[in-house]
Design a protein around this motif. Structure first.
Motif, PDB file in Angstrom:
ATOM      1  N   ALA A 198      -3.552  82.517 -53.597  1.00  0.00           N
ATOM      2  CA  ALA A 198      -2.200  82.857 -54.052  1.00  0.00           C
ATOM      3  C   ALA A 198      -2.193  83.533 -55.422  1.00  0.00           C
ATOM      4  CB  ALA A 198      -1.334  81.603 -54.088  1.00  0.00           C
ATOM      5  N   ASP A 199      -1.419  84.620 -55.514  1.00  0.00           N
ATOM      6  CA  ASP A 199      -1.158  85.259 -56.811  1.00  0.00           C
ATOM      7  C   ASP A 199      -0.021  84.549 -57.542  1.00  0.00           C
ATOM      8  OD1 ASP A 199      -2.982  87.606 -56.504  1.00  0.00           O
ATOM      9  OD2 ASP A 199      -1.653  88.021 -54.801  1.00  0.00           O
ATOM     10  N   PHE A 200       0.901  84.007 -56.771  1.00  0.00           N
ATOM     11  CA  PHE A 200       2.001  83.203 -57.298  1.00  0.00           C
ATOM     12  C   PHE A 200       2.013  81.904 -56.487  1.00  0.00           C
ATOM     13  CE2 PHE A 200       3.185  87.550 -58.153  1.00  0.00           C
ATOM     14  CZ  PHE A 200       3.799  87.524 -59.408  1.00  0.00           C
ATOM     15  N   ILE A 201       2.285  80.775 -57.152  1.00  0.00           N
ATOM     16  CA  ILE A 201       2.430  79.489 -56.466  1.00  0.00           C
ATOM     17  C   ILE A 201       3.785  78.919 -56.833  1.00  0.00           C
ATOM     18  CG2 ILE A 201       1.598  77.119 -56.270  1.00  0.00           C
ATOM     19  CD1 ILE A 201      -1.208  78.142 -56.839  1.00  0.00           C
ATOM     20  N   SER A 202       4.568  78.548 -55.819  1.00  0.00           N
ATOM     21  CA  SER A 202       5.893  77.974 -56.050  1.00  0.00           C
ATOM     22  C   SER A 202       5.978  76.624 -55.353  1.00  0.00           C
ATOM     23  CB  SER A 202       6.980  78.923 -55.525  1.00  0.00           C
ATOM     24  OG  SER A 202       8.263  78.514 -55.950  1.00  0.00           O
ATOM     25  N   LEU A 203       6.480  75.621 -56.059  1.00  0.00           N
ATOM     26  CA  LEU A 203       6.517  74.243 -55.566  1.00  0.00           C
ATOM     27  C   LEU A 203       7.877  73.908 -54.955  1.00  0.00           C
ATOM     28  CD1 LEU A 203       4.746  72.864 -58.702  1.00  0.00           C
ATOM     29  CD2 LEU A 203       3.850  72.511 -56.409  1.00  0.00           C
ATOM     30  N   HIS A 204       7.861  73.374 -53.739  1.00  0.00           N
ATOM     31  CA  HIS A 204       9.107  73.020 -53.044  1.00  0.00           C
ATOM     32  C   HIS A 204       8.888  71.805 -52.156  1.00  0.00           C
ATOM     33  CE1 HIS A 204      10.873  76.724 -54.488  1.00  0.00           C
ATOM     34  NE2 HIS A 204       9.774  77.335 -54.099  1.00  0.00           N
ATOM     35  N   THR A 205       8.349  70.746 -52.709  1.00  0.00           N
ATOM     36  CA  THR A 205       8.058  69.544 -51.941  1.00  0.00           C
ATOM     37  C   THR A 205       8.571  68.324 -52.694  1.00  0.00           C
ATOM     38  OG1 THR A 205       6.292  68.279 -50.871  1.00  0.00           O
ATOM     39  CG2 THR A 205       5.773  69.289 -52.989  1.00  0.00           C
ATOM     40  N   PRO A 206       9.038  67.310 -51.990  1.00  0.00           N
ATOM     41  CA  PRO A 206       9.460  66.089 -52.692  1.00  0.00           C
ATOM     42  C   PRO A 206       8.263  65.357 -53.268  1.00  0.00           C
ATOM     43  CG  PRO A 206       9.493  65.750 -50.326  1.00  0.00           C
ATOM     44  CD  PRO A 206       9.232  67.209 -50.535  1.00  0.00           C
ATOM     45  N   VAL A 207       8.537  64.455 -54.204  1.00  0.00           N
ATOM     46  CA  VAL A 207       7.471  63.658 -54.797  1.00  0.00           C
ATOM     47  C   VAL A 207       7.227  62.434 -53.913  1.00  0.00           C
ATOM     48  CG1 VAL A 207       6.718  62.330 -56.796  1.00  0.00           C
ATOM     49  CG2 VAL A 207       8.037  64.424 -57.124  1.00  0.00           C
ATOM     50  N   ASN A 231       7.666  76.138 -60.973  1.00  0.00           N
ATOM     51  CA  ASN A 231       8.088  74.796 -60.549  1.00  0.00           C
ATOM     52  C   ASN A 231       9.580  74.640 -60.798  1.00  0.00           C
ATOM     53  OD1 ASN A 231       8.327  72.168 -59.771  1.00  0.00           O
ATOM     54  ND2 ASN A 231       7.164  71.294 -61.463  1.00  0.00           N
ATOM     55  N   SER A 232      10.356  74.792 -59.741  1.00  0.00           N
ATOM     56  CA  SER A 232      11.798  74.566 -59.830  1.00  0.00           C
ATOM     57  C   SER A 232      12.174  73.327 -59.029  1.00  0.00           C
ATOM     58  CB  SER A 232      12.555  75.785 -59.287  1.00  0.00           C
ATOM     59  OG  SER A 232      12.192  76.041 -57.935  1.00  0.00           O
ATOM     60  N   CYS A 233      11.198  72.436 -58.831  1.00  0.00           N
ATOM     61  CA  CYS A 233      11.393  71.299 -57.934  1.00  0.00           C
ATOM     62  C   CYS A 233      11.355  69.973 -58.685  1.00  0.00           C
ATOM     63  CB  CYS A 233      10.317  71.347 -56.844  1.00  0.00           C
ATOM     64  SG  CYS A 233      10.608  70.215 -55.480  1.00  0.00           S
ATOM     65  N   ARG A 234      10.168  69.411 -58.911  1.00  0.00           N
ATOM     66  CA  ARG A 234      10.025  68.106 -59.554  1.00  0.00           C
ATOM     67  C   ARG A 234       8.894  68.160 -60.578  1.00  0.00           C
ATOM     68  NH1 ARG A 234      14.164  67.634 -57.316  1.00  0.00           N
ATOM     69  NH2 ARG A 234      14.908  66.010 -55.898  1.00  0.00           N
ATOM     70  N   ALA A 235       9.111  67.570 -61.750  1.00  0.00           N
ATOM     71  CA  ALA A 235       8.115  67.594 -62.815  1.00  0.00           C
ATOM     72  C   ALA A 235       6.845  66.865 -62.420  1.00  0.00           C
ATOM     73  CB  ALA A 235       8.696  66.983 -64.096  1.00  0.00           C
ATOM     74  N   ALA A 236       6.967  65.793 -61.637  1.00  0.00           N
ATOM     75  CA  ALA A 236       5.812  64.965 -61.302  1.00  0.00           C
ATOM     76  C   ALA A 236       4.816  65.663 -60.388  1.00  0.00           C
ATOM     77  CB  ALA A 236       6.281  63.663 -60.651  1.00  0.00           C
ATOM     78  N   ALA A 256       6.398  79.165 -65.094  1.00  0.00           N
ATOM     79  CA  ALA A 256       7.832  78.946 -65.318  1.00  0.00           C
ATOM     80  C   ALA A 256       8.188  77.566 -64.805  1.00  0.00           C
ATOM     81  CB  ALA A 256       8.652  80.008 -64.591  1.00  0.00           C
ATOM     82  N   MET A 257       8.897  76.799 -65.649  1.00  0.00           N
ATOM     83  CA  MET A 257       9.273  75.428 -65.300  1.00  0.00           C
ATOM     84  C   MET A 257      10.779  75.270 -65.455  1.00  0.00           C
ATOM     85  SD  MET A 257       6.274  73.690 -64.841  1.00  0.00           S
ATOM     86  CE  MET A 257       6.334  72.017 -65.442  1.00  0.00           C
ATOM     87  N   ASP A 258      11.433  74.844 -64.390  1.00  0.00           N
ATOM     88  CA  ASP A 258      12.856  74.529 -64.452  1.00  0.00           C
ATOM     89  C   ASP A 258      13.076  73.037 -64.679  1.00  0.00           C
ATOM     90  OD1 ASP A 258      15.640  75.229 -64.281  1.00  0.00           O
ATOM     91  OD2 ASP A 258      15.669  74.314 -62.286  1.00  0.00           O
ATOM     92  N   ILE A 259      12.006  72.278 -64.695  1.00  0.00           N
ATOM     93  CA  ILE A 259      12.101  70.826 -64.855  1.00  0.00           C
ATOM     94  C   ILE A 259      10.856  70.361 -65.594  1.00  0.00           C
ATOM     95  CG2 ILE A 259      11.072  70.485 -62.574  1.00  0.00           C
ATOM     96  CD1 ILE A 259      13.688  68.174 -64.145  1.00  0.00           C
ATOM     97  N   LEU A 260      11.037  69.488 -66.588  1.00  0.00           N
ATOM     98  CA  LEU A 260       9.922  68.933 -67.340  1.00  0.00           C
ATOM     99  C   LEU A 260       9.907  67.426 -67.178  1.00  0.00           C
ATOM    100  CD1 LEU A 260      10.299  71.025 -70.621  1.00  0.00           C
ATOM    101  CD2 LEU A 260       8.508  71.290 -68.881  1.00  0.00           C
ATOM    102  N   GLU A 261       8.758  66.830 -67.490  1.00  0.00           N
ATOM    103  CA  GLU A 261       8.621  65.382 -67.330  1.00  0.00           C
ATOM    104  C   GLU A 261       9.682  64.643 -68.134  1.00  0.00           C
ATOM    105  OE1 GLU A 261       5.158  61.925 -67.710  1.00  0.00           O
ATOM    106  OE2 GLU A 261       4.707  64.022 -68.165  1.00  0.00           O
ATOM    107  N   LYS A 262       9.978  65.141 -69.332  1.00  0.00           N
ATOM    108  CA  LYS A 262      11.049  64.567 -70.141  1.00  0.00           C
ATOM    109  C   LYS A 262      12.099  65.632 -70.356  1.00  0.00           C
ATOM    110  CE  LYS A 262       8.126  61.252 -72.633  1.00  0.00           C
ATOM    111  NZ  LYS A 262       7.657  60.791 -73.959  1.00  0.00           N
ATOM    112  N   GLU A 263      13.311  65.383 -69.820  1.00  0.00           N
ATOM    113  CA  GLU A 263      14.376  66.355 -70.015  1.00  0.00           C
ATOM    114  C   GLU A 263      14.877  66.317 -71.451  1.00  0.00           C
ATOM    115  OE1 GLU A 263      17.466  66.481 -67.200  1.00  0.00           O
ATOM    116  OE2 GLU A 263      16.137  66.916 -65.511  1.00  0.00           O
ATOM    117  N   GLN A 264      15.373  67.448 -71.903  1.00  0.00           N
ATOM    118  CA  GLN A 264      15.829  67.639 -73.279  1.00  0.00           C
ATOM    119  C   GLN A 264      14.727  67.293 -74.282  1.00  0.00           C
ATOM    120  OE1 GLN A 264      19.516  65.510 -73.891  1.00  0.00           O
ATOM    121  NE2 GLN A 264      20.557  66.601 -72.264  1.00  0.00           N
ATOM    122  N   PRO A 265      13.493  67.797 -74.063  1.00  0.00           N
ATOM    123  CA  PRO A 265      12.396  67.483 -74.994  1.00  0.00           C
ATOM    124  C   PRO A 265      12.522  68.292 -76.271  1.00  0.00           C
ATOM    125  CG  PRO A 265      11.639  69.014 -73.341  1.00  0.00           C
ATOM    126  CD  PRO A 265      13.075  68.691 -72.994  1.00  0.00           C
TER     127      PRO A 265
END
Length: 528
Positions: A198-207, A231-236, A256-265
């Motif tokens: 993959a040249d690009f990897i996008s995450l779309h799976t539940p934790v 990662n526009s899905c889950r930080a974990a 690119a991350m739309d979600i981090l382990e701690k929100e509002q870091p």
């Protein structure tokens, strides 16, 4: 008297209009969700509560909810609701599992474009009075390979958009059938191949236990040099420290991350890297998505409060009050059968066959099947519920057959679940005795008689003398107490099954010891 609904979070006016049109009285207090004590004071006056993410519906709030019948979450996640307390209280919890799908998928595509053309950094540089055209050399996405980890509802939309952009799409998803992959136009691959190509990897799976940290330091290091990750899905799902290290080394070109382990870091290390894009969980943040989920939850809640219809409930199947007493023990049986099979299966499910025999065939089998399929899928799809399960299964390309017939055995009712996956079929059958408790009466053609406990061990082996003693000794030496011990075999010296209820979880090292016993084919710990 008209039912009353409290809206304690900001919700689109479309919801208010629908409630009123359906004859439901609405109290709109969008700031109330921030004041938990005040919410607890007044919640007893309402039949329904409509929320988004701000309101926290705790056990203490539910203790005061004497009239409450339904909680509606405008969105997918119900993490801000105490589901156990709501269920014990008899409160239906609904969500809108598909209302944000297009918006979330579009955000992933937007992030991919932003990475490929370095748009945020170029914008910031230009605003500073610079004109650094050579510095922000981008890459085309046409002809590139997009790897999707997860190809369910959102992932399939991303695939469709990417194919329209003339990308080649590959997907890793154990539940994606070959037929479904063909229909989507994607190539189904294993994770190792996806990481390498993959040249690009996008995450779309539940934790889930299987997907948590799926982009670990080890897996990130195995990606194609120059890969870009979204990662526009889950930080974990991703190791943030390893991601930063590989960004700094240049192995990962950008992320690119739309979600981090701690929100509002504050001062997050990823913020300082020039090839990193971070957005504040914007996946579902469009006007259209917010209107969609608001309208959908208002319709669902109104239907339940005025017509007793249940849609997208996460804690209860779609059954009426009259059907509940008869159906309840069989719902428990269906859940156990599905969970049993789901914990044994490790590859994509091709077909599910459910047979209802005897008196159970006259009940509302759709509710039973939904409960069974939800339990079957839950080990790998944590967010699935009894309402969405059949739809999710169809989207995964799983064929579901239901058969009803008159009793042909010694039991008044028998439910049999057969699952085809990974080139083999597993069948489990059960019944409900007069005590109302589910029993397992057949596994893969071998008769057994086993009650279902919270913690169990399932073993298949060759029927040889001495196995029971050696098996019991391993559990005893590990300090694990046996509650019940059910055995079955197809013939003398043939294949045998042991289904054992124990008082505590069985560690993996104990299971490994069982697997090393002569003649053992399979040993698994099951939780119910």
């Amino acid at each position: 008297m008209a039912p009353r609904v409290l809206i304690s979070d900001s919700l689109s006016p479309a919801a208010l209009a629908i409630f009123k049109a359906r004859g439901v009285e609405v109290d709109f207090q969008p700031e109330l969700g921030k004041d938990r004590s005040r919410l607890a004071e007044i919640i007893g006056d309402y039949d329904g509560l409509a929320i988004r993410s701000v309101t926290k519906v705790t056990a203490k709030v539910l203790e005061r909810a004497e009239r409450l019948k339904v909680i509606g979450r405008a969105g997918v996640s119900v993490d801000n609701i105490d589901l156990a307390a709501a269920t014990a209280k008899g409160v239906i919890v609904m969500n809108t599992p598909f209302g944000n799908s297009i918006t979330t998928a579009e955000h992933a595509i937007a992030l991919m474009f932003a990475l490929a053309r370095r748009i945020p950094a170029a914008d910031a540089s230009t605003r500073q009075g610079k004109w650094e055209k050579a510095r922000f050399l981008g890459v085309e996405i046409t002809g590139k390979c997009l790897g999707l980890i997860g190809c369910g509802n959102v992932g399939s939309i991303v695939a469709d958009r990417a194919i329209g952009l003339r990308m080649r799409v590959i997907a890793f998803d154990p539940f994606l059938s070959p037929d479904r992959a063909f229909d989507l136009g994607v190539e189904k691959v294993e994770l190792d191949e996806l990481l390498a190509r993959a040249d690009f990897i996008s995450l779309h799976t539940p934790v889930t236990p299987q997907t948590k940290n799926i982009l670990s330091a080890e897996n990130l290091a195995r990606t194609k040099p120059g890969v870009m990750i979204i990662n526009s899905c889950r930080a974990a799902l991703i190791d943030e420290e390893a991601l930063l290290a590989l960004l700094e080394s240049g192995h990962i070109a950008a992320a690119a991350m739309d979600i981090l382990e701690k929100e509002q870091p504050s001062g997050h290390p990823l913020f300082s890297h020039p090839n990193m894009i971070v957005t504040p969980h914007l996946g579902a943040s469009t006007k259209e998505a917010q209107e969609n989920v608001a309208a959908q939850i208002a319709e669902q809640m109104s239907d339940y409060l005025t017509r007793d219809a249940i849609s997208n409930a996460v804690n209860f199947p779609s059954i009426t009050a009259e059907e509940a007493p008869k159906l309840k023990p069989f719902i428990a049986l269906a859940d156990r059968l599905g969970s049993f099979a789901g914990q044994l299966i490790e590859s994509n499910i091709v077909k599910v066959s459910i047979t209802y025999e005897g008196e159970v065939a006259d009940l509302k089998i759709k509710a039973l099947s939904a409960s069974m399929i939800a339990a079957l899928l839950r080990p790998l799809l944590a967010d699935v519920n009894v309402v969405s399960a059949p739809t999710v299964a169809r989207e995964l390309g799983v064929v579901i057959d239901e058969v009803t017939r008159a009793a042909e055995a010694d039991f008044e009712s028998i439910v049999t679940l057969c699952v085809e996956a990974g080139g083999q079929e597993r069948c489990i059958a059960g019944t409900v005795f007069n005590d109302g408790k589910p029993r397992i009466i057949m596994i893969n053609g071998i008769k057994v008689d086993a009650a279902v406990g919270p913690s169990m061990v399932y073993v298949t082996n060759e029927d040889r003398p001495g196995f029971i003693g050696r098996f019991a000794s391993i559990l005893g030496n590990a300090g694990i107490n046996i509650a019940t011990f059910a055995l079955g075999r197809d013939r003398e010296g043939g294949s045998s099954i042991a289904l054992v209820e124990v008082d505590e979880n069985v560690p993996e090292k104990v299971l490994d010891a069982v697997r090393r016993l002569p003649g053992v084919k399979e040993a698994k710990a099951l939780r119910f």
